[in-house]
Design a protein around this motif. Structure first.
Motif, PDB file in Angstrom:
ATOM      1  N   LEU A 181       0.822  -0.977  -0.255  1.00 20.86           N
ATOM      2  CA  LEU A 181      -0.006   0.020   0.117  1.00 20.86           C
ATOM      3  C   LEU A 181       0.916   1.212  -0.118  1.00 20.86           C
ATOM      4  O   LEU A 181       0.492   2.220  -0.732  1.00 20.86           O
ATOM      5  CB  LEU A 181      -0.969   0.196   1.203  1.00 20.86           C
ATOM      6  CG  LEU A 181      -2.028  -1.010   1.330  1.00 20.86           C
ATOM      7  CD1 LEU A 181      -2.861  -0.866   2.615  1.00 20.86           C
ATOM      8  CD2 LEU A 181      -3.080  -0.615  -0.046  1.00 20.86           C
ATOM      9  N   LEU A 182       2.063   1.135   0.801  1.00 21.09           N
ATOM     10  CA  LEU A 182       2.814   2.188   0.885  1.00 21.09           C
ATOM     11  C   LEU A 182       3.614   2.702  -0.634  1.00 21.09           C
ATOM     12  O   LEU A 182       3.609   3.764  -0.996  1.00 21.09           O
ATOM     13  CB  LEU A 182       4.050   2.312   1.782  1.00 21.09           C
ATOM     14  CG  LEU A 182       5.027   2.979   2.102  1.00 21.09           C
ATOM     15  CD1 LEU A 182       4.344   4.447   2.335  1.00 21.09           C
ATOM     16  CD2 LEU A 182       6.175   2.678   3.007  1.00 21.09           C
ATOM     17  N   ILE A 183       3.903   1.663  -1.045  1.00 16.61           N
ATOM     18  CA  ILE A 183       4.487   1.703  -2.550  1.00 16.61           C
ATOM     19  C   ILE A 183       3.320   2.325  -3.607  1.00 16.61           C
ATOM     20  O   ILE A 183       3.542   3.064  -4.332  1.00 16.61           O
ATOM     21  CB  ILE A 183       5.084   0.196  -3.141  1.00 16.61           C
ATOM     22  CG1 ILE A 183       6.331  -0.098  -2.324  1.00 16.61           C
ATOM     23  CG2 ILE A 183       5.327   0.596  -4.810  1.00 16.61           C
ATOM     24  CD1 ILE A 183       6.589  -1.219  -2.531  1.00 16.61           C
ATOM     25  N   VAL A 184       2.086   1.593  -3.639  1.00 17.86           N
ATOM     26  CA  VAL A 184       1.183   2.142  -4.377  1.00 17.86           C
ATOM     27  C   VAL A 184       0.718   3.574  -4.261  1.00 17.86           C
ATOM     28  O   VAL A 184       0.674   4.407  -5.063  1.00 17.86           O
ATOM     29  CB  VAL A 184      -0.129   1.314  -4.307  1.00 17.86           C
ATOM     30  CG1 VAL A 184      -1.358   1.895  -4.844  1.00 17.86           C
ATOM     31  CG2 VAL A 184       0.140   0.072  -4.607  1.00 17.86           C
ATOM     32  N   PHE A 239       1.560   5.975  -7.119  1.00 20.13           N
ATOM     33  CA  PHE A 239       0.383   6.231  -7.877  1.00 20.13           C
ATOM     34  C   PHE A 239      -0.701   7.389  -7.349  1.00 20.13           C
ATOM     35  O   PHE A 239      -1.417   8.045  -8.080  1.00 20.13           O
ATOM     36  CB  PHE A 239      -0.162   5.232  -8.358  1.00 20.13           C
ATOM     37  CG  PHE A 239       0.333   4.134  -9.159  1.00 20.13           C
ATOM     38  CD1 PHE A 239       0.418   4.345 -10.446  1.00 20.13           C
ATOM     39  CD2 PHE A 239       0.635   2.957  -8.433  1.00 20.13           C
ATOM     40  CE1 PHE A 239       1.171   3.270 -11.182  1.00 20.13           C
ATOM     41  CE2 PHE A 239       1.201   1.966  -9.226  1.00 20.13           C
ATOM     42  CZ  PHE A 239       2.091   2.045 -10.682  1.00 20.13           C
ATOM     43  N   LEU A 240      -0.499   7.497  -6.055  1.00 14.61           N
ATOM     44  CA  LEU A 240      -1.569   8.165  -5.278  1.00 14.61           C
ATOM     45  C   LEU A 240      -1.077   9.411  -4.632  1.00 14.61           C
ATOM     46  O   LEU A 240      -2.033  10.427  -4.371  1.00 14.61           O
ATOM     47  CB  LEU A 240      -2.463   7.161  -4.454  1.00 14.61           C
ATOM     48  CG  LEU A 240      -2.975   6.055  -4.804  1.00 14.61           C
ATOM     49  CD1 LEU A 240      -3.468   5.414  -3.595  1.00 14.61           C
ATOM     50  CD2 LEU A 240      -3.923   6.399  -5.873  1.00 14.61           C
ATOM     51  N   ALA A 241      -0.062   9.556  -4.350  1.00 19.29           N
ATOM     52  CA  ALA A 241       0.549  10.739  -3.705  1.00 19.29           C
ATOM     53  C   ALA A 241       0.306  12.096  -4.692  1.00 19.29           C
ATOM     54  O   ALA A 241       0.964  12.110  -5.808  1.00 19.29           O
ATOM     55  CB  ALA A 241       2.106  10.728  -3.159  1.00 19.29           C
ATOM     56  N   PRO A 242      -0.260  13.177  -4.085  1.00 21.33           N
ATOM     57  CA  PRO A 242      -0.313  14.417  -4.798  1.00 21.33           C
ATOM     58  C   PRO A 242       1.038  15.139  -4.814  1.00 21.33           C
ATOM     59  O   PRO A 242       1.858  14.949  -4.071  1.00 21.33           O
ATOM     60  CB  PRO A 242      -1.281  14.985  -4.014  1.00 21.33           C
ATOM     61  CG  PRO A 242      -1.087  14.758  -2.660  1.00 21.33           C
ATOM     62  CD  PRO A 242      -0.846  13.133  -2.551  1.00 21.33           C
ATOM     63  N   VAL A 295       4.573  11.856   0.521  1.00 24.23           N
ATOM     64  CA  VAL A 295       4.920  10.416   0.806  1.00 24.23           C
ATOM     65  C   VAL A 295       5.604  10.291   2.464  1.00 24.23           C
ATOM     66  O   VAL A 295       5.370   9.496   2.957  1.00 24.23           O
ATOM     67  CB  VAL A 295       6.116  10.204  -0.265  1.00 24.23           C
ATOM     68  CG1 VAL A 295       6.843   8.780   0.145  1.00 24.23           C
ATOM     69  CG2 VAL A 295       5.414  10.073  -1.553  1.00 24.23           C
ATOM     70  N   MET A 296       6.444  11.688   2.533  1.00 23.93           N
ATOM     71  CA  MET A 296       7.037  11.473   3.951  1.00 23.93           C
ATOM     72  C   MET A 296       6.321  11.558   5.118  1.00 23.93           C
ATOM     73  O   MET A 296       6.527  11.000   6.142  1.00 23.93           O
ATOM     74  CB  MET A 296       8.264  12.535   3.972  1.00 23.93           C
ATOM     75  CG  MET A 296       7.845  14.090   4.083  1.00 23.93           C
ATOM     76  SD  MET A 296       9.196  14.952   4.428  1.00 23.93           S
ATOM     77  CE  MET A 296       8.339  16.456   5.004  1.00 23.93           C
ATOM     78  N   THR A 297       5.149  12.178   4.664  1.00 25.50           N
ATOM     79  CA  THR A 297       3.954  12.215   5.921  1.00 25.50           C
ATOM     80  C   THR A 297       3.505  10.761   6.030  1.00 25.50           C
ATOM     81  O   THR A 297       3.533  10.554   7.515  1.00 25.50           O
ATOM     82  CB  THR A 297       2.872  13.234   5.409  1.00 25.50           C
ATOM     83  OG1 THR A 297       3.604  14.379   5.256  1.00 25.50           O
ATOM     84  CG2 THR A 297       1.896  13.168   6.688  1.00 25.50           C
ATOM     85  N   VAL A 298       3.115  10.155   5.121  1.00 26.41           N
ATOM     86  CA  VAL A 298       2.740   8.788   5.282  1.00 26.41           C
ATOM     87  C   VAL A 298       3.684   8.091   6.038  1.00 26.41           C
ATOM     88  O   VAL A 298       3.618   7.032   7.226  1.00 26.41           O
ATOM     89  CB  VAL A 298       2.342   8.143   4.062  1.00 26.41           C
ATOM     90  CG1 VAL A 298       1.879   6.519   4.123  1.00 26.41           C
ATOM     91  CG2 VAL A 298       0.786   8.970   3.556  1.00 26.41           C
ATOM     92  N   ASP A 299       4.970   8.065   5.414  1.00 28.48           N
ATOM     93  CA  ASP A 299       6.091   7.123   5.910  1.00 28.48           C
ATOM     94  C   ASP A 299       6.095   7.506   7.482  1.00 28.48           C
ATOM     95  O   ASP A 299       6.636   6.626   8.233  1.00 28.48           O
ATOM     96  CB  ASP A 299       7.295   7.763   5.140  1.00 28.48           C
ATOM     97  CG  ASP A 299       8.750   6.851   5.496  1.00 28.48           C
ATOM     98  OD1 ASP A 299       8.508   5.595   5.365  1.00 28.48           O
ATOM     99  OD2 ASP A 299       9.401   7.481   6.150  1.00 28.48           O
ATOM    100  N   PHE A 300       6.226   8.695   7.744  1.00 32.03           N
ATOM    101  CA  PHE A 300       6.222   9.323   9.284  1.00 32.03           C
ATOM    102  C   PHE A 300       5.132   8.328  10.044  1.00 32.03           C
ATOM    103  O   PHE A 300       5.720   8.046  10.987  1.00 32.03           O
ATOM    104  CB  PHE A 300       6.053  10.845   9.206  1.00 32.03           C
ATOM    105  CG  PHE A 300       6.050  11.154  10.799  1.00 32.03           C
ATOM    106  CD1 PHE A 300       7.385  11.648  11.490  1.00 32.03           C
ATOM    107  CD2 PHE A 300       4.983  11.557  11.247  1.00 32.03           C
ATOM    108  CE1 PHE A 300       7.305  11.926  12.788  1.00 32.03           C
ATOM    109  CE2 PHE A 300       5.328  12.340  12.662  1.00 32.03           C
ATOM    110  CZ  PHE A 300       6.171  12.409  13.356  1.00 32.03           C
TER     111      PHE A 300
END
Length: 207
Positions: free
Chosen positions: A10-13, A17-20, A153-158
């Motif tokens: 899900l993180l890769i997707v 593809f989804l990160a604005p 991306v870094m926010t989700v990673d955080f």
């Protein structure tokens, strides 16, 4: 475990593809962060970016002293300096069962990364980052999230690394206070700094 793989996929997707937001050279926030022009970026964005530079060290502290599994932890812990949760999630999914009675890490290395002075220095750095964050704006961060691919991306990673620290403290370290890991960086570092006290307290309660 399956849920580590699911979160990894899900993180890769999301990242692909989804990160604005804009990416690469068209992402001014990314270019400013990577070139060290932090004054050009909202302080809250800079704080999260800086936190993600602290967490790889925390992963070294959490993983290496417990490196008794079939798959060695140290390569993934080192890769986290550049990949964050993208390297820790596959390790958690593939590490298998414990196959060693002792950790792979030499005792001097373990003593160094868990030494109170080293942990305290990292705590001081963390507090400085917290101080930076207070000058930031949630509105500006939200705008950066939608405008910058790196920030989104870094926010989700955080948030994932927060959960991973909680997971490691709970499962590998057996810490009943693992929920403190959701206090960014400060929580896991305080638990590591005072680990002898909470371990002793837990043993006393058990007896």
């Amino acid at each position: 475990m399956k849920y580590y793989i699911s979160i990894f996929i899900l993180l890769i997707v999301y990242a692909v593809f989804l990160a604005p937001g804009s990416s690469n050279a068209s992402d001014p926030i990314m270019m400013n962060l990577l070139s060290g022009r932090f004054q050009e970026v909202d302080p809250l964005v800079t704080a999260v970016f800086s936190m993600l530079g602290i967490y790889p060290v925390i992963f070294l502290m959490l993983l290496l002293p417990k490196d008794k599994y079939r798959l060695p932890a140290w390569p993934f812990a080192i890769l986290s300096f550049g990949l964050g949760a993208f390297s820790i999630l596959p390790y958690m999914a593939l590490r298998g069962r414990k196959t060693r009675s002792k950790t792979r890490v030499p005792l001097p290395v373990e003593k160094f990364i868990l030494h109170p002075i080293f942990v305290s220095v990292l705590l001081l750095v963390t507090l400085i980052v917290y101080g930076t964050a207070f000058y930031g704006s949630l509105q500006a961060y939200n705008e950066a999230f939608t405008a910058s691919h790196l920030v989104s991306v870094m926010t989700v990673d955080f948030f994932i690394v927060l959960w991973l620290c909680y997971d490691l403290l709970k499962k590998d370290w057996g810490c009943r206070y693992a929920l403190l890991a959701f206090l960014p960086a400060l929580g896991p570092l305080l638990l590591l700094l005072f680990r002898t006290r909470w371990k002793a307290a837990e043993q006393t309660e058990t007896n």
